[in-house]
Write a protein that holds these residues in place. Structure first.
Motif, short mmCIF file in Angstrom:
data_model
loop_
_atom_site.label_atom_id
_atom_site.label_comp_id
_atom_site.label_asym_id
_atom_site.label_seq_id
_atom_site.Cartn_x
_atom_site.Cartn_y
_atom_site.Cartn_z
N VAL A 197 5.58 -1.55 10.47
CA VAL A 197 6.98 -1.53 10.02
C VAL A 197 7.16 -0.68 8.76
N PRO A 198 6.35 -0.84 7.70
CA PRO A 198 6.56 -0.01 6.50
C PRO A 198 6.28 1.47 6.73
N VAL A 199 5.53 1.79 7.81
CA VAL A 199 5.17 3.17 8.08
C VAL A 199 6.23 3.88 8.92
N LEU A 200 7.08 3.11 9.60
CA LEU A 200 8.06 3.70 10.53
C LEU A 200 8.92 4.79 9.90
N PRO A 201 9.47 4.61 8.69
CA PRO A 201 10.31 5.68 8.12
C PRO A 201 9.55 7.00 7.97
N TYR A 202 8.27 6.91 7.63
CA TYR A 202 7.48 8.12 7.46
C TYR A 202 7.13 8.74 8.81
N LEU A 203 6.98 7.90 9.84
CA LEU A 203 6.70 8.42 11.18
C LEU A 203 7.86 9.23 11.74
N VAL A 204 9.09 8.87 11.33
CA VAL A 204 10.26 9.58 11.85
C VAL A 204 10.71 10.70 10.91
N GLY A 205 9.90 11.01 9.91
CA GLY A 205 10.17 12.17 9.08
C GLY A 205 10.86 11.90 7.76
N MET A 206 11.12 10.65 7.40
CA MET A 206 11.74 10.36 6.11
C MET A 206 10.74 10.54 4.98
N SER A 207 11.25 10.66 3.78
CA SER A 207 10.38 10.81 2.62
C SER A 207 11.11 10.35 1.37
N LEU A 246 0.83 -1.21 0.00
CA LEU A 246 0.00 0.00 0.00
C LEU A 246 0.86 1.26 0.00
N VAL A 247 1.86 1.28 0.87
CA VAL A 247 2.74 2.46 0.97
C VAL A 247 3.52 2.66 -0.33
N LEU A 248 4.05 1.59 -0.90
CA LEU A 248 4.80 1.71 -2.14
C LEU A 248 3.90 2.15 -3.29
N GLY A 249 2.71 1.55 -3.36
CA GLY A 249 1.80 1.90 -4.44
C GLY A 249 1.37 3.35 -4.39
N ILE A 250 1.01 3.82 -3.18
CA ILE A 250 0.60 5.21 -3.03
C ILE A 250 1.79 6.14 -3.25
N GLY A 251 2.95 5.78 -2.70
CA GLY A 251 4.15 6.61 -2.87
C GLY A 251 4.56 6.73 -4.31
N ALA A 282 12.65 8.45 -1.87
CA ALA A 282 13.32 7.17 -2.11
C ALA A 282 13.97 6.62 -0.85
N VAL A 283 14.47 7.50 0.02
CA VAL A 283 15.11 7.05 1.26
C VAL A 283 14.11 6.28 2.12
N ALA A 284 12.90 6.82 2.26
CA ALA A 284 11.87 6.17 3.07
C ALA A 284 11.50 4.82 2.47
N VAL A 285 11.42 4.75 1.15
CA VAL A 285 11.08 3.49 0.48
C VAL A 285 12.14 2.43 0.73
N VAL A 286 13.40 2.80 0.60
CA VAL A 286 14.50 1.85 0.80
C VAL A 286 14.51 1.35 2.24
#
Length: 377
Positions: free
Chosen positions: A306-316, A158-163, A318-322
């Protein structure tokens, strides 16, 4: 077969000493497991330790003066011993079962055929000891593994598809959290209904304990009790013979019969068709509906976060996806490995399978996101 000292090679001596160390370590594992159990299980584990002691003596006799100082077992066996001393349980038994399956005695010319056969039988003994624990675990464990993997894969997808469609990071975060809550609630409710329905179906197939009250009033000439046994799979002659035996014991015992009073041993109304067939608690193996629902809810939520954690800490971007993919990959590998260990199969194979399936599903969703939007900013 004993090799004369002059015919021994240093490589053979080293191999025999490793075998000796392994047998000593395995015997210690069984003794440690036995110390945490009582009754028949304790007796069986001590018997396995005694069998390893016989194997140990074979290598001592073969080595003779070359036995040297005792070696430590390999790292895997020492880790097993550590777990056996502190935990026991089905997880350790599953590891021991796998360890027994790796014996190379059938290809070692200096190990006897009896020793190789022993190791094969030891695996079956440990498998049987672990079966009841696996049955107790299987219902909630299935829900937990299914929930965790579904949370990991579905929310990553879901996160990858929306991103991939090019939306803002805040939108991805809200979508991920919404997916977590919706999925966890759906999984919990679905598991509850599924397991509850399954248990009700099994309940409907369980013999009624009150039926035993009807036995004293049966027409002995018609002997309809035989129909019960025939319906459970017995042939007509065997069913008639067993029913005659039950009614004969009833006449000998005399008096009223009540459910569960034990007045009619071997009536079979509450058990398998065959007197020798083991009784299996099918409900136990499926777990409780609430247990499955709670496990599924919690593990889906723990996987989906788990897939949401990078976005919760402020990443965005390609870095967040990786980072999300890396975290999910670790979790998928761990759940696959644990499943493999508990089932007595290769943890590496199961981990790779989980990774392939999980990233395959997420990758398809990501490509669909690219197809309907723009690439990641």
């Amino acid at each position: 077969m004993d090799a004369p000292p002059s015919a021994r090679t240093p490589a053979q001596i080293r191999r025999w000493r490793r075998h000796l160390a392994a047998e000593r370590a395995e015997a210690a594992v069984y003794r440690d497991l036995a110390s945490r159990r009582t009754g028949e299980e304790r007796s069986i584990l001590l018997a396995l330790a005694a069998a390893e002691k016989r194997h140990e003596q074979h290598w001592v006799d073969l080595l003779g003066d070359d036995v040297g100082m005792p070696l430590q077992g390999d790292l895997r066996t020492r880790f097993l011993a550590f777990l056996a001393r502190r935990f026991g349980g089905v997880f350790v038994l599953a590891l021991v079962q796998r360890a027994e399956s790796r014996s190379d005695y059938d290809s070692d010319e200096h190990a006897t055929a009896r020793m190789a056969a022993d190791e094969q039988i030891h695996e079956e003994v440990v498998r049987s000891l672990a079966t009841r624990g696996r049955n107790r675990l299987s219902g909630s464990f299935r829900a937990a593994v299914f929930g965790a993997n579904d949370g990991l894969v579905s929310n990553l997808a879901l996160v990858l598809g929306i991103g991939a469609s090019g939306v803002a990071t805040g939108t991805i975060l809200v979508t991920g959290v919404a997916g977590l809550l919706a999925g966890a609630l759906s999984m919990g409710a679905g598991e509850y209904v599924s397991v509850r329905s399954q248990r009700e179906l099994l309940d409907a197939s369980t013999p009624d304990p009150e039926a035993v009250k009807a036995l004293p009033h049966l027409d002995v000439d018609a002997n309809e009790l035989a129909l019960v046994y025939r319906a459970r799979g017995m042939d007509a002659d065997a069913a008639e013979e067993r029913a005659d035996g039950v009614l004969a014991r009833l006449r000998t015992a005399g008096g009223p019969v009540v459910a569960g009073d034990g007045a009619v041993p071997g009536d079979g109304l509450g058990g398998a068709a065959s007197a020798d067939a083991p009784e299996v608690d099918e409900l136990e193996s499926h777990g409780t509906a609430w247990g499955a629902a709670i496990s599924s809810f919690c593990f889906f939520a723990s996987g989906a976060i788990v897939p949401v954690l990078p976005y919760l800490v402020g990443m965005s971007g390609a870095v967040a996806v990786v980072v999300a993919c890396a975290l999910v990959g670790v979790c998928l590998a761990v759940t696959g490995a644990v499943t493999g260990l508990l089932s007595g199969t290769s943890p590496v194979t199961r981990a790779l399978r989980q990774l392939l399936i999980g990233f395959g599903a997420a990758g398809v969703t990501y490509l669909l996101g690219l197809a309907f939007g723009t690439s990641i900013a």
